[in-house]
Design an enzyme around this catalytic site. Structure first.
Site, PDB file in Angstrom:
ATOM      1  N   CYS A  39      44.190  38.999  52.536  1.00  0.00           N
ATOM      2  CA  CYS A  39      43.810  40.048  53.484  1.00  0.00           C
ATOM      3  C   CYS A  39      44.695  41.255  53.219  1.00  0.00           C
ATOM      4  O   CYS A  39      45.923  41.118  53.146  1.00  0.00           O
ATOM      5  CB  CYS A  39      43.994  39.556  54.915  1.00  0.00           C
ATOM      6  SG  CYS A  39      43.738  40.846  56.165  1.00  0.00           S
ATOM      7  N   CYS A  45      49.297  42.853  60.974  1.00  0.00           N
ATOM      8  CA  CYS A  45      48.690  42.598  62.284  1.00  0.00           C
ATOM      9  C   CYS A  45      49.316  41.395  62.973  1.00  0.00           C
ATOM     10  O   CYS A  45      49.299  41.298  64.193  1.00  0.00           O
ATOM     11  CB  CYS A  45      47.184  42.417  62.176  1.00  0.00           C
ATOM     12  SG  CYS A  45      46.650  40.798  61.599  1.00  0.00           S
ATOM     13  N   CYS A  48      47.454  36.282  61.428  1.00  0.00           N
ATOM     14  CA  CYS A  48      47.271  35.157  60.493  1.00  0.00           C
ATOM     15  C   CYS A  48      48.519  35.006  59.633  1.00  0.00           C
ATOM     16  O   CYS A  48      48.513  35.366  58.465  1.00  0.00           O
ATOM     17  CB  CYS A  48      46.070  35.387  59.594  1.00  0.00           C
ATOM     18  SG  CYS A  48      44.613  35.977  60.420  1.00  0.00           S
ATOM     19  N   CYS A 131      37.766  40.919  59.110  1.00  0.00           N
ATOM     20  CA  CYS A 131      38.847  40.009  59.459  1.00  0.00           C
ATOM     21  C   CYS A 131      38.397  38.609  59.071  1.00  0.00           C
ATOM     22  O   CYS A 131      37.276  38.196  59.391  1.00  0.00           O
ATOM     23  CB  CYS A 131      39.155  40.082  60.961  1.00  0.00           C
ATOM     24  SG  CYS A 131      40.372  38.858  61.508  1.00  0.00           S
ATOM     25  N   GLN A 255      37.063  28.477  75.110  1.00  0.00           N
ATOM     26  CA  GLN A 255      37.843  28.386  73.885  1.00  0.00           C
ATOM     27  C   GLN A 255      37.230  29.250  72.777  1.00  0.00           C
ATOM     28  O   GLN A 255      36.013  29.280  72.603  1.00  0.00           O
ATOM     29  CB  GLN A 255      37.901  26.931  73.418  1.00  0.00           C
ATOM     30  CG  GLN A 255      38.701  26.025  74.347  1.00  0.00           C
ATOM     31  CD  GLN A 255      40.197  26.105  74.105  1.00  0.00           C
ATOM     32  OE1 GLN A 255      40.674  26.955  73.356  1.00  0.00           O
ATOM     33  NE2 GLN A 255      40.950  25.234  74.741  1.00  0.00           N
ATOM     34  N   TYR A 284      44.470  20.432  86.094  1.00  0.00           N
ATOM     35  CA  TYR A 284      44.408  21.753  85.455  1.00  0.00           C
ATOM     36  C   TYR A 284      42.995  21.951  84.882  1.00  0.00           C
ATOM     37  O   TYR A 284      42.818  22.377  83.736  1.00  0.00           O
ATOM     38  CB  TYR A 284      45.430  21.893  84.327  1.00  0.00           C
ATOM     39  CG  TYR A 284      46.849  21.496  84.657  1.00  0.00           C
ATOM     40  CD1 TYR A 284      47.730  22.406  85.248  1.00  0.00           C
ATOM     41  CD2 TYR A 284      47.327  20.216  84.370  1.00  0.00           C
ATOM     42  CE1 TYR A 284      49.045  22.052  85.530  1.00  0.00           C
ATOM     43  CE2 TYR A 284      48.637  19.853  84.656  1.00  0.00           C
ATOM     44  CZ  TYR A 284      49.493  20.773  85.232  1.00  0.00           C
ATOM     45  OH  TYR A 284      50.796  20.418  85.515  1.00  0.00           O
ATOM     46  N   CYS A 386      48.633  22.765  74.244  1.00  0.00           N
ATOM     47  CA  CYS A 386      48.620  23.887  73.300  1.00  0.00           C
ATOM     48  C   CYS A 386      50.038  24.277  72.907  1.00  0.00           C
ATOM     49  O   CYS A 386      50.238  25.221  72.147  1.00  0.00           O
ATOM     50  CB  CYS A 386      47.879  25.082  73.899  1.00  0.00           C
ATOM     51  SG  CYS A 386      48.595  25.695  75.438  1.00  0.00           S
TER      52      CYS A 386
END
Length: 434
Positions: A39, A45, A48, A131, A255, A284, A386
Site C-alpha cells: 500500500c 495511516c 494496517c 484501501c 461487526q 453484555y 477483543c
C-alpha cells in the site's frame, strides 16, 4: 584552495559530522516478493500495521502470542485450537467512514477536496483512492461523493473554523445482502440540493438502497450527531449473520468483518456444548446477536432451551427484542439491567444457569461481575474477548475460583493489524460431564 570532503568536516563541538541513516521503506517489489501486500500509504495511516507481513506469518505470530499469554492458565488437558484466519484477508471492512476536508493544491493552483483516512496520531487527512481492507464498493461511493460536491456547491467541513457543510460520509454494505446505506454527516440541517444530489449519486451507484442525513452541529471529533432524516429508501439495511437477519441503521453496532464474526460466533456456541436443554445467559448482550445465535443453534446442532440477554443500555435492549421478533426466536428474552446485579438476583432466588456467554468491552469484565458469576456458578462459561490481555486477567480470577479452561480458540478478526479476538471456554471443576 584545499577542499574538504563532507566526512572530514566537523561540527561546533569539534567532532566529525556523521551522516544520519534512516531506515528505508521496503519497495513494492520487495514486499510482494516475500508474500506481503503493498500500500503506498502504509505506515502513515496506521490502519494496517502488518500489511507488508505475509498473512500466514501473521497468523503464526498471533497464535504464538495467545499461547504464551495463557500458558500459565492452561493445564495439560486444555484443547488449544489453531487460529481461524480468512481465506482472502482483503476488503473485509463492510463499514467505511471518510472525512472530507479542503486543501490548496499548489500544482493546480486551486482548492480541492481530500477524502480518505486520518494520518496516524494527527487530524491530517491522507487522500487515498483505494484501501486494501475496505469494501471496494463503499470506497467507490466515497470517491463519487467527492466528485459530486463541486457540482452541487457542497463545501467540505473546516474543523478549525467550524465552517462548511459535509463533515463525514459513512457507507455500510451488507455482507450477505449486498444492501448499501450511505450516511451523510452534515454541519447544518438545511440541505436544499438533497433530492438532486441523491438522484445523481444513485445514478452513479445503483447498488445504494438507502441514504440518510445525520446532522452534527457540534464542534467535536465525534462523528455522528443526534438528529437524522432519511433522504432515500427505508433508512436502514438488512444483513444476515449465522442464518439470522439483522436490521442495521447508521448508528447500530454491527461487526465490521461479518465473515469472521460468523466464525467467531459459531465457535463460541460450539464451545458452549449445547444439547437443547440449557438455560443460557448472554451478558453484555448489546443488540442480542450472540444470544440469538445460541438460541437458534449452529452447524446443525441444537440451540439453547432459553436465552436471557442482559444489557445496561435500554436502546440496545429494544433493538435486541426487535431482532428476536424479526427472526421469530421465541426462546430469547432481553433485560435492561446490570449483568452482575442480575446474576446475584438469580442466585438469591436459587435459580441455576447452565451456560454464561460473556463478551465484555476492551477493558474486560469487573471484579463485581466475576464475583457474581462465581456465586451463581454456571456449569460452563464461554468468554469472547477483543482484548486477550484483560481476558487473561479475568481468566486468572475464574481459575482461582473454581473453574478451569478446557478450550481456547483465537480468531483473526482484523487481518493486517496486531489485534486478535480470543474465545475461552471454562468448565466448573467437578463438572466435567457437561
Amino acid at each position: 584552495m584545499k577542499k574538504h570532503s563532507q566526512k572530514n568536516r566537523k561540527n561546533s563541538s569539534g567532532r566529525p559530522n556523521r551522516r544520519v541513516c534512516r531506515p528505508q521503506t521496503p519497495s513494492r517489489e520487495a514486499i510482494l516478493a516475500k508474500g506481503g501486500l503493498y500500500c503506498p500509504i502504509d505506515g502513515r495511516c496506521g490502519g494496517c500495521m502488518l500489511l507488508s507481513v505475509p498473512y500466514d506469518q501473521q497468523l503464526r505470530s498471533k497464535q504464538a502470542e495467545m499461547e504464551a499469554l495463557f500458558a500459565d492458565l492452561l493445564d495439560g488437558d486444555a484443547c488449544i485450537r489453531p487460529i481461524v484466519g480468512m481465506r482472502d484477508p482483503r476488503h473485509y471492512r463492510n463499514k467505511v467512514v471518510s472525512p472530507y476536508v479542503g486543501a490548496y493544491d499548489k500544482k493546480a493552483r486551486r482548492r480541492r477536496v481530500l477524502c480518505g483516512m486520518y494520518e496516524r496520531g494527527t487530524h491530517r487527512v491522507i487522500d487515498s483512492r483505494e484501501c486494501l481492507i475496505e469494501n471496494q464498493e463503499a470506497k467507490r461511493i466515497i470517491l463519487a461523493i467527492r466528485n459530486l460536491m463541486p457540482k452541487f456547491g457542497i463545501a467540505p467541513y473546516d474543523e478549525d473554523a467550524d465552517t462548511g457543510f459535509l463533515r463525514h460520509v459513512q457507507v455500510r454494505v451488507g455482507h450477505a445482502s449486498g444492501e448499501v446505506m450511505v450516511t451523510l454527516v452534515t454541519r447544518e440541517d438545511a440541505f436544499p440540493a438533497s433530492k438532486a444530489f441523491v438522484r445523481a449519486l444513485i445514478k452513479m451507484h445503483p447498488s445504494i438502497t438507502t441514504v440518510v442525513q445525520n446532522v452534527n452541529t457540534r464542534q467535536t471529533n465525534v462523528i455522528m450527531g443526534d438528529k437524522e432524516r432519511t433522504l432515500y429508501g427505508p433508512g436502514f439495511i438488512l444483513d444476515s449473520l449465522c442464518g439470522l437477519s439483522f436490521r442495521i441503521s447508521s448508528k447500530s453496532f454491527y461487526q465490521v468483518n461479518v465473515e469472521q464474526t460468523e466464525a467467531l460466533y459459531t465457535r463460541a456456541v460450539e464451545m458452549a456444548r449445547l444439547t437443547g436443554a440449557e438455560t443460557v445467559m448472554d451478558a453484555y448482550c448489546g443488540t442480542g446477536t450472540i444470544g440469538l445465535v445460541a438460541a437458534r443453534g449452529v452447524s446443525g446442532g441444537p440451540g439453547a432451551a432459553r436465552v436471557i440477554g442482559v444489557e445496561e443500555r435500554p436502546d440496545a435492549v429494544a433493538d435486541a427484542r426487535n431482532n428476536a421478533r424479526h427472526n421469530g426466536v421465541a426462546a430469547a428474552e432481553f433485560v435492561a439491567d446490570d449483568a452482575g446485579a442480575f446474576m446475584r438476583t438469580l442466585a438469591a432466588r436459587g435459580e441455576e444457569l447452565d451456560v454464561l456467554l460473556m463478551d465484555p468491552p476492551r477493558s474486560g469484565s469487573t471484579p463485581d461481575f466475576l464475583k457474581a458469576a462465581c456465586t451463581l456458578a454456571p456449569h460452563r462459561i464461554v468468554y469472547i474477548s477483543c482484548n486477550p490481555k484483560t481476558q487473561a486477567r479475568d481468566a486468572e480470577y475464574l481459575v482461582a475460583h473454581g473453574y478451569r479452561i478446557d478450550e481456547m480458540q483465537p480468531v483473526d478478526m482484523f487481518p493486517h493489524t496486531p489485534h486478535t479476538e480470543n474465545i475461552l471456554s471454562f468448565e466448573r471443576v467437578g463438572n466435567s460431564s457437561r
